[in-house]
Each structure stands twice: as C-alpha cells, then as structure tokens.
Design a protein around this motif. Structure first.
Motif, PDB file in Angstrom:
ATOM      1  N   SER A 110       0.822  -1.208   0.000  1.00 51.49           N
ATOM      2  CA  SER A 110       0.000   0.000   0.000  1.00 51.49           C
ATOM      3  C   SER A 110       0.858   1.260   0.000  1.00 51.49           C
ATOM      4  O   SER A 110       0.532   2.243  -0.684  1.00 51.49           O
ATOM      5  CB  SER A 110      -0.933   0.003   1.221  1.00 51.49           C
ATOM      6  N   THR A 111       1.968   1.230   0.735  1.00 50.58           N
ATOM      7  CA  THR A 111       2.865   2.389   0.760  1.00 50.58           C
ATOM      8  C   THR A 111       3.492   2.613  -0.615  1.00 50.58           C
ATOM      9  O   THR A 111       3.562   3.747  -1.097  1.00 50.58           O
ATOM     10  CB  THR A 111       3.972   2.195   1.808  1.00 50.58           C
ATOM     11  N   LYS A 118       1.453   9.250  -6.243  1.00 52.63           N
ATOM     12  CA  LYS A 118       1.857  10.642  -6.062  1.00 52.63           C
ATOM     13  C   LYS A 118       2.844  11.068  -7.148  1.00 52.63           C
ATOM     14  O   LYS A 118       2.707  12.140  -7.744  1.00 52.63           O
ATOM     15  CB  LYS A 118       2.478  10.838  -4.673  1.00 52.63           C
ATOM     16  N   PHE A 119       3.835  10.226  -7.428  1.00 52.02           N
ATOM     17  CA  PHE A 119       4.842  10.565  -8.430  1.00 52.02           C
ATOM     18  C   PHE A 119       4.280  10.517  -9.839  1.00 52.02           C
ATOM     19  O   PHE A 119       4.746  11.235 -10.724  1.00 52.02           O
ATOM     20  CB  PHE A 119       6.044   9.627  -8.303  1.00 52.02           C
ATOM     21  N   VAL A 124      -5.232  11.816  -5.954  1.00 48.82           N
ATOM     22  CA  VAL A 124      -5.420  11.128  -4.681  1.00 48.82           C
ATOM     23  C   VAL A 124      -5.359  12.148  -3.562  1.00 48.82           C
ATOM     24  O   VAL A 124      -4.603  13.111  -3.613  1.00 48.82           O
ATOM     25  CB  VAL A 124      -4.336  10.040  -4.484  1.00 48.82           C
ATOM     26  N   GLU A 125      -6.197  11.979  -2.557  1.00 50.66           N
ATOM     27  CA  GLU A 125      -6.234  12.900  -1.421  1.00 50.66           C
ATOM     28  C   GLU A 125      -6.627  12.155  -0.155  1.00 50.66           C
ATOM     29  O   GLU A 125      -7.221  11.076  -0.204  1.00 50.66           O
ATOM     30  CB  GLU A 125      -7.226  14.046  -1.689  1.00 50.66           C
ATOM     31  N   VAL A 132     -11.378   9.660  -5.373  1.00 51.52           N
ATOM     32  CA  VAL A 132      -9.961   9.988  -5.224  1.00 51.52           C
ATOM     33  C   VAL A 132      -9.488   9.963  -3.779  1.00 51.52           C
ATOM     34  O   VAL A 132      -8.316  10.198  -3.514  1.00 51.52           O
ATOM     35  CB  VAL A 132      -9.660  11.380  -5.840  1.00 51.52           C
ATOM     36  N   GLY A 133     -10.356   9.665  -2.844  1.00 50.34           N
ATOM     37  CA  GLY A 133      -9.973   9.642  -1.437  1.00 50.34           C
ATOM     38  C   GLY A 133      -9.355   8.316  -1.027  1.00 50.34           C
ATOM     39  O   GLY A 133      -9.794   7.249  -1.458  1.00 50.34           O
ATOM     40  N   LEU A 134      -8.308   8.382  -0.177  1.00 49.82           N
ATOM     41  CA  LEU A 134      -7.682   7.154   0.294  1.00 49.82           C
ATOM     42  C   LEU A 134      -8.653   6.291   1.097  1.00 49.82           C
ATOM     43  O   LEU A 134      -8.493   5.075   1.184  1.00 49.82           O
ATOM     44  CB  LEU A 134      -6.464   7.496   1.158  1.00 49.82           C
ATOM     45  N   PHE A 135      -9.641   6.931   1.694  1.00 51.54           N
ATOM     46  CA  PHE A 135     -10.622   6.199   2.498  1.00 51.54           C
ATOM     47  C   PHE A 135     -11.987   6.155   1.818  1.00 51.54           C
ATOM     48  O   PHE A 135     -13.003   5.894   2.458  1.00 51.54           O
ATOM     49  CB  PHE A 135     -10.747   6.849   3.881  1.00 51.54           C
TER      50      PHE A 135
END
Length: 203
Positions: A110-111, A118-119, A124-125, A132-135
């Motif tokens: 996941s990391t 991101k790169f 994503v936010e 687009v949310g991680l949750f």
C-alpha cells in the motif's frame, strides 16, 4: 490492459512456475522430467500469446503491435517479480507468523502504491471522497464498501493469505502452478462482467 489483452496479461503474468523451473535448471539444480516438459510447453504457449495481436480476442485492447508487445513484456516482468516473491516467501514463511507476514506485505504494497500514485500524478487525497480519497472505499455504497470487503475477505484472506500459508508445506513451484488457474477463471469472469470477451483461438 490498454496495451494487451486480459487473457494475455494473466497468462504472461502467471509464468512464475516456469521461471522458477528455468532458474533451477540454469543454476544446476535437479529438474524433474515432468517439470521440464511442463516448462517447455508453458514457454511455447507464452511465445504464441506474445505473437498474437492484441485485438485477436476482441477485448478492446490496442491493436498496435508495438504497444501489444510492450504490454506483454510488462506482464512477463510481473511473473519475474512473482517468482522472486514466492522464493523469498518460502524462506521466510517458516520463521514468520502468517499474520505478521501479511501485515508487512500489505503495508509495503500500500505504501509503494501510494508513492507511485503521487509521483505519477494520479488524483489522490486524504479524504473519504468515493473516487480519489484514500478512504473512499469506506463509503456505504454498493460499489465501494461491499466490493472492498469482498476483495479483502475472498481475494486477500482466502487467496493471498492462503498461498502464503501453504508456503510452509509446499515448494514454490507447486504454489505457482496452482496460481495458473487464475487466467482461466479471469477470462470467464471478464467475459461475464463485460470487460473482455472469451479468448481467441490463438490464445
């Protein structure tokens, strides 16, 4: 899947058993007769798949030959990574509890995925936004939380954790051979949900 077909991607991404057997042969380890025969047949099938145009099964993938080959190469590199992963997991599994193993595995996965997003400039936010949310997966919508629970329980607990659990008792070649059922199941599932058609005669 924009570069190659669903079935080709699954076939070429599940050649770990053949790669493991090939490495055993190159390193001078004993290769059983039927392991060798299976490896030759498997590599021959992989070569046939890579020579097939991406639109041979009407999956909607690009028909550009160079892009199709690039997609096939990327899928094959996934097999190389899987072979390395299974070999290392075999050595670690008897020494590490399966829950700790899975926790470390998914934390790293996941990391790494988050850093890549991101790169790569993917939207994503840190929010509960459904897209687009991680949750966002926690939203109680039909195509969010239920699908995530299915993926976590069936795919991860039964699938991934199951593979890791039997690593304590079976050789990586055996586990990777079982994984070869995935392309067959995937082709029918893809056709069932309308994201792919059944494979063409070459595949």
């Amino acid at each position: 899947l924009e570069l190659t077909t669903l079935v080709n991607a699954f076939i070429l991404a599940n050649l770990a058993s053949l790669i493991i057997i090939g490495c055993k042969f190159v390193m001078g380890h004993q290769v059983l007769l039927f392991e060798g025969i299976g490896a030759l047949v498997g590599f021959a099938g992989a070569l046939i798949c890579t020579s097939a145009p991406a639109d041979s099964d009407d999956s909607g993938a690009s028909s550009d030959g160079h892009l199709a080959m690039l997609g096939n190469i990327i899928a094959f590199l996934a097999s190389v990574s899987t072979a390395m992963y299974l070999t290392l997991a075999k050595k670690l599994r008897p020494k590490v509890d399966i829950f700790l193993f899975m926790f470390i595995l998914f934390t790293i996965s996941s990391t790494s995925l988050f850093v890549y997003m991101k790169f790569a400039g993917q939207p994503v936010e840190m929010s509960f936004h459904p897209n687009v949310g991680l949750f966002g997966w926690m939203n109680p919508e039909l195509d969010r939380l239920p699908l995530e629970l299915y993926s976590a329980i069936v795919c991860n607990v039964v699938g991934t954790a199951g593979y890791i659990a039997i690593m304590k008792y079976f050789d990586p070649v055996v586990v990777s051979m079982v994984m070869l059922m995935e392309p067959i199941v995937a082709s029918f599932m893809g056709a069932a949900v309308g994201v792919s058609s059944l494979p063409g005669w070459i595949t």
